[in-house]
Design an enzyme around this catalytic site. Sequence first.
Site, mmCIF file in Angstrom:
data_model
loop_
_atom_site.group_PDB
_atom_site.id
_atom_site.type_symbol
_atom_site.label_atom_id
_atom_site.label_comp_id
_atom_site.label_asym_id
_atom_site.label_seq_id
_atom_site.Cartn_x
_atom_site.Cartn_y
_atom_site.Cartn_z
ATOM 1 N N HIS A 30 2.123 2.818 -3.276
ATOM 2 C CA HIS A 30 1.170 3.473 -4.175
ATOM 3 C C HIS A 30 1.511 4.940 -4.375
ATOM 4 C CE1 HIS A 30 -2.073 1.086 -5.743
ATOM 5 N NE2 HIS A 30 -2.243 0.460 -4.600
ATOM 6 N N GLN A 41 0.829 -1.204 0.000
ATOM 7 C CA GLN A 41 0.000 0.000 0.000
ATOM 8 C C GLN A 41 0.860 1.250 0.000
ATOM 9 O OE1 GLN A 41 -3.432 -0.075 -0.223
ATOM 10 N NE2 GLN A 41 -3.025 2.034 -0.737
ATOM 11 N N ASP A 62 -6.436 -5.994 -6.242
ATOM 12 C CA ASP A 62 -5.923 -4.939 -7.115
ATOM 13 C C ASP A 62 -5.826 -5.409 -8.563
ATOM 14 O OD1 ASP A 62 -5.704 -2.948 -5.279
ATOM 15 O OD2 ASP A 62 -3.535 -3.051 -5.053
ATOM 16 N N HIS A 107 -52.896 17.813 -8.121
ATOM 17 C CA HIS A 107 -52.549 16.414 -7.894
ATOM 18 C C HIS A 107 -53.810 15.609 -7.557
ATOM 19 C CE1 HIS A 107 -48.417 17.804 -7.770
ATOM 20 N NE2 HIS A 107 -47.979 16.565 -7.592
ATOM 21 N N GLU A 146 -10.432 1.807 3.000
ATOM 22 C CA GLU A 146 -10.622 1.442 1.592
ATOM 23 C C GLU A 146 -10.393 -0.060 1.432
ATOM 24 O OE1 GLU A 146 -8.633 2.483 -2.767
ATOM 25 O OE2 GLU A 146 -7.551 2.947 -0.924
ATOM 26 N N HIS A 147 -9.250 -0.539 1.912
ATOM 27 C CA HIS A 147 -8.921 -1.968 1.902
ATOM 28 C C HIS A 147 -8.782 -2.434 3.352
ATOM 29 C CE1 HIS A 147 -6.933 -0.232 -1.750
ATOM 30 N NE2 HIS A 147 -7.520 -1.254 -2.338
#
Length: 426
Positions: A258, A255, A356, A415, A322-323
């Site tokens: 990245h 990670q 991934d 209506h 996220e993960h």
Amino acid sequence: MQVVKYPSELEWEALLSRSTLDTTQLFSTVQTVLDEVKANGDEAIKKYEKKFDKAILSSLAVTEQEFNEAELTVPDDLKQAIRTAKTNIEKFHASQRFVGEKVETSAGVTCWQKAVAIEKVGLYIPGGTAPLFSTVLMLAIPARIAGCKEIVLCSPPNAEGKIHPAILFAAREAGVSKLFKIGGIQAIAAMAYGTESIPKVYKIFGPGNQYVMAAKQLVSLKDVAIDMPAGPSEVEIIADSSANPEFIAADFLSQAEHGADSQSLLLTTSGELSEKVIKAIEKQLSALSRREIAEKALAHSRIIILKNEDEVIEFTNRYAPEHLIIQTENYAAMAARIENAGSVFMGRYTPESAGDYASGTNHTLPTNGYAKAYSGVNLDSFIKKITFQEITAEGIKNLGSTIETMAANEQLDAHRNAVTIRLQSL
């Protein structure tokens, strides 16, 4: 890297923080580019390609010759890997197809939903520090399965005006309709507004740097939909004393590499494990080609030792990673208690890298705590659902008075009359 032992709940708020980007400070610069592309189309795009990507382009579209060259350039083992990943991604996303059922909500009143693909979608694929050909698969494959008629992809060229061959190969394999050599703000503008060469799309997907993120935010205000808010990528790992520290270190660093603003967290109740993980990280870090980037990410990454499993779960659901990787003996039971996460990786042999690339799940996921309210990209991201209803004479007789009463009490006479006039006709 920060190691925090047994923090009180009052200290959690600071530990839940991310290294976020404030894109609002970029809005003035970004808006200038957006406005110019909107006004001047291809001419403005070529101007900014020369300025930002150092590429002088006579044409923005990727040619058939360039696709063929990429086919010859990409190594056979990478071609096979892309095709294997493609198959798994197709299987998983095809299983998400929506099947609507007609429901008679009351006698003579039938309602149902129909899933309809978004006609035109735009995909942005970065080409900076790493060519993200895997993201081509993650976005284009579900778009094609959903039935999107036009899948437009933009990716920045190099100084020679070429896109990385693996991106071109993946785009052709995944079913991209049109591919353009455009990066950054100008790519988002091109897909949001349309130009002489680039079609206007209805929704834009894909990651990017802070300028791309700011551009997506601005165009989403009134011009086009976007996939989700996005920030730096992140992972949280939950581990106990049974976990393999080498595996954890590898996940932590996968990670961190990245980007410098990425974040890795380890939550554990074992002080002994944390010490082993630190040593493993130090050993593995020295061998990384992106070591400098990973070191910057580690500066705001953390190992947090908590008192018990309940604290680990509570912290995780508040962080909403996220993960999320769970390497504990009771990983299935712990996973069942997770309410906020983008994607969960269960057991010691399930690295984040699998999601991934090739296991089949999508890697475009909510960051920065948005997993509390957002899903990752899936088949539904590329469709909208239209509701239908059909009311018979019997149905309007049965339901009519209910509608009349509600409309009258909201003081919406027209209506009410829309029902009354039908009832009178019967």
